[in-house]
Design a protein around this motif. Structure first.
Motif, short mmCIF file in Angstrom:
data_model
loop_
_atom_site.label_atom_id
_atom_site.label_comp_id
_atom_site.label_asym_id
_atom_site.label_seq_id
_atom_site.Cartn_x
_atom_site.Cartn_y
_atom_site.Cartn_z
N ASP A 1 17.95 28.86 -23.48
CA ASP A 1 18.59 28.18 -22.37
C ASP A 1 18.00 26.80 -22.11
OD1 ASP A 1 20.42 30.08 -21.86
OD2 ASP A 1 19.29 31.09 -20.29
N LEU A 2 16.88 26.47 -22.76
CA LEU A 2 16.28 25.16 -22.59
C LEU A 2 16.40 24.33 -23.86
CD1 LEU A 2 13.09 25.96 -20.50
CD2 LEU A 2 15.24 24.97 -19.74
N ILE A 3 17.44 24.57 -24.61
CA ILE A 3 17.70 23.78 -25.81
C ILE A 3 18.08 22.36 -25.40
CG2 ILE A 3 19.22 23.52 -27.81
CD1 ILE A 3 19.46 26.53 -27.90
N THR A 4 17.53 21.39 -26.08
CA THR A 4 17.81 19.97 -25.82
C THR A 4 18.17 19.30 -27.13
OG1 THR A 4 15.52 19.28 -26.17
CG2 THR A 4 16.13 20.01 -23.93
N PRO A 5 18.70 18.06 -27.08
CA PRO A 5 18.99 17.34 -28.32
C PRO A 5 17.76 17.14 -29.19
CG PRO A 5 20.13 16.31 -26.48
CD PRO A 5 19.22 17.35 -25.89
N GLU A 6 16.58 17.18 -28.58
CA GLU A 6 15.35 16.95 -29.36
C GLU A 6 14.92 18.19 -30.14
OE1 GLU A 6 15.66 16.10 -26.13
OE2 GLU A 6 15.98 13.96 -26.54
N ASN A 7 15.18 19.40 -29.59
CA ASN A 7 14.68 20.60 -30.28
C ASN A 7 15.78 21.49 -30.84
OD1 ASN A 7 15.79 21.95 -28.08
ND2 ASN A 7 13.84 22.38 -27.10
N VAL A 8 17.04 21.08 -30.73
CA VAL A 8 18.13 21.91 -31.23
C VAL A 8 18.08 22.00 -32.76
CG1 VAL A 8 19.77 19.99 -31.36
CG2 VAL A 8 20.61 22.34 -31.09
N THR A 9 18.46 23.13 -33.29
CA THR A 9 18.51 23.34 -34.74
C THR A 9 19.87 23.88 -35.13
OG1 THR A 9 17.58 25.57 -34.50
CG2 THR A 9 16.03 23.76 -34.92
N LEU A 10 20.25 23.64 -36.36
CA LEU A 10 21.55 24.10 -36.86
C LEU A 10 21.54 25.61 -37.01
CD1 LEU A 10 24.34 23.28 -38.00
CD2 LEU A 10 23.26 23.27 -40.28
N LEU A 11 22.56 26.26 -36.45
CA LEU A 11 22.69 27.72 -36.51
C LEU A 11 23.68 28.08 -37.62
CD1 LEU A 11 22.99 28.38 -32.66
CD2 LEU A 11 20.93 28.45 -34.08
N THR A 12 23.29 29.04 -38.43
CA THR A 12 24.15 29.44 -39.55
C THR A 12 24.49 30.93 -39.53
OG1 THR A 12 22.18 29.77 -40.94
CG2 THR A 12 23.25 27.62 -41.04
N ASP A 13 23.93 31.66 -38.57
CA ASP A 13 24.21 33.09 -38.48
C ASP A 13 25.68 33.30 -38.12
OD1 ASP A 13 22.84 35.86 -38.33
OD2 ASP A 13 24.10 35.77 -36.54
N ALA A 14 26.28 34.34 -38.71
CA ALA A 14 27.71 34.60 -38.52
C ALA A 14 28.05 34.86 -37.05
CB ALA A 14 28.14 35.79 -39.37
N SER A 15 27.18 35.56 -36.35
CA SER A 15 27.45 35.87 -34.94
C SER A 15 27.41 34.60 -34.08
CB SER A 15 26.43 36.88 -34.42
OG SER A 15 25.11 36.37 -34.52
N ASP A 16 26.48 33.68 -34.42
CA ASP A 16 26.39 32.42 -33.67
C ASP A 16 27.64 31.58 -33.92
OD1 ASP A 16 23.91 33.09 -32.65
OD2 ASP A 16 22.83 32.14 -34.32
#
Length: 286
Positions: free
Chosen positions: A174-189
């Motif tokens: 819930d505290l994801i920011t543009p600085e720490n966001v990462t690309l998600l590749t999981d099918a559910s995501d």
């Protein structure tokens, strides 16, 4: 009969009020948090005051009845030891009325005389305390160059920012920011990202990402930059002022913005039914 009726009403009031307050406290997750249920606490305080007042009235009534009985029997009350009066005399150095002649000054203005009263000790002690405080303050801030309020505030803000930055390194989603966001590749995501996209983004970008009002999301060209950080930032904070996409940070959770941003990037290289012409500049990952 009247006293019996009053006592019955009082007992019923106490029982009913106690049960109502108990049930009110039980419905709250934090029953003793005054900020969560202030009205219940006010009712509790009022209830306690009623009990105290009732007992005070009883004590005064008993004392009054005792005094009347003693008066009938000719028993004189003992002179009360009013310690509060002694304390006031000690802390004010006030002279009794019959002793005021000793401190009358020679001044006489139309019959108005002036008393040479001593300064009350409590006032004198407060004066000494303020003088001591002034000396400490002078040495602390003007001789030793101590931190003033502005400096203390700036230091506190800097410490808070540093602590927040450290916390964000291991922060929940819930505290994801543009600085720490990462690309998600999981099918559910990506499935969740697709659902968010179809509900909120397809009206401008079409379901296949080909673009309509908004730009084409399947090519290599980006108006505000490609990559997960740039896409997340665009969705989170909005596009260009006045003509770009609105900011979704008030509508979507950060975790959903990360998932929809990852889903948008998963559309790269696909072939939409009606692809809009490229807009922006070609993005190359550094």
């Amino acid at each position: 009969m009247k006293r019996s009726f009053q006592s019955t009403i009082y007992v019923v009031f106490v029982i009913v009020t106690f049960i109502a307050l108990a049930k009110s406290f039980m419905v709250y997750e934090n029953p003793f948090n005054i900020y969560e249920n202030p009205l219940v606490w006010l009712a509790l305080i009022g209830f306690v005051l009623v009990l105290v007042l009732k007992e005070a009235v009883n004590v005064l009534a008993i004392k009054r009845a005792t005094d009347l009985q003693n008066e009938k029997e000719g028993i004189l009350p003992e002179e009360p030891n009013l310690w509060i009066k002694k304390l006031l005399v000690k802390w004010t150095k006030a002279k009794a009325i019959d002793q005021e002649e000793d401190i009358v000054l020679d001044h006489n203005y139309d019959g108005i005389k002036e008393l040479d009263n001593s300064l009350p000790p409590w006032w004198v002690y407060m004066l000494y305390a303020t003088i001591l405080f002034g000396i400490i303050y002078l040495v602390r801030f003007h001789v030793l160059d101590g931190d003033n309020q502005t400096m203390e505030y700036n230091k506190a803000v800097a410490e808070a920012k540093a602590a927040l930055k450290e916390y964000k390194k291991s922060a929940p989603v819930d505290l994801i920011t543009p600085e720490n966001v990462t690309l998600l590749t999981d099918a559910s995501d990506l499935s969740r990202g697709k659902a968010v996209f179809n509900l909120n983004c397809a009206s401008c970008h079409l379901k296949d990402g080909g673009g309509q009002i908004g730009p084409n999301l399947t090519d290599e060209y980006w108006i505000l930059g490609g990559g997960i950080k740039n896409v997340f930032n665009t969705v989170y904070n909005g596009g260009r002022d006045g003509k770009g996409m609105i900011a979704w940070n008030k509508t979507l959770k950060a975790v959903d913005i990360a998932k929809v941003s990852s889903y948008v990037l998963s559309l790269q290289g696909t072939t939409p039914a009606q692809a809009k012409a490229p807009q922006g500049e070609k993005w190359e990952q550094e």
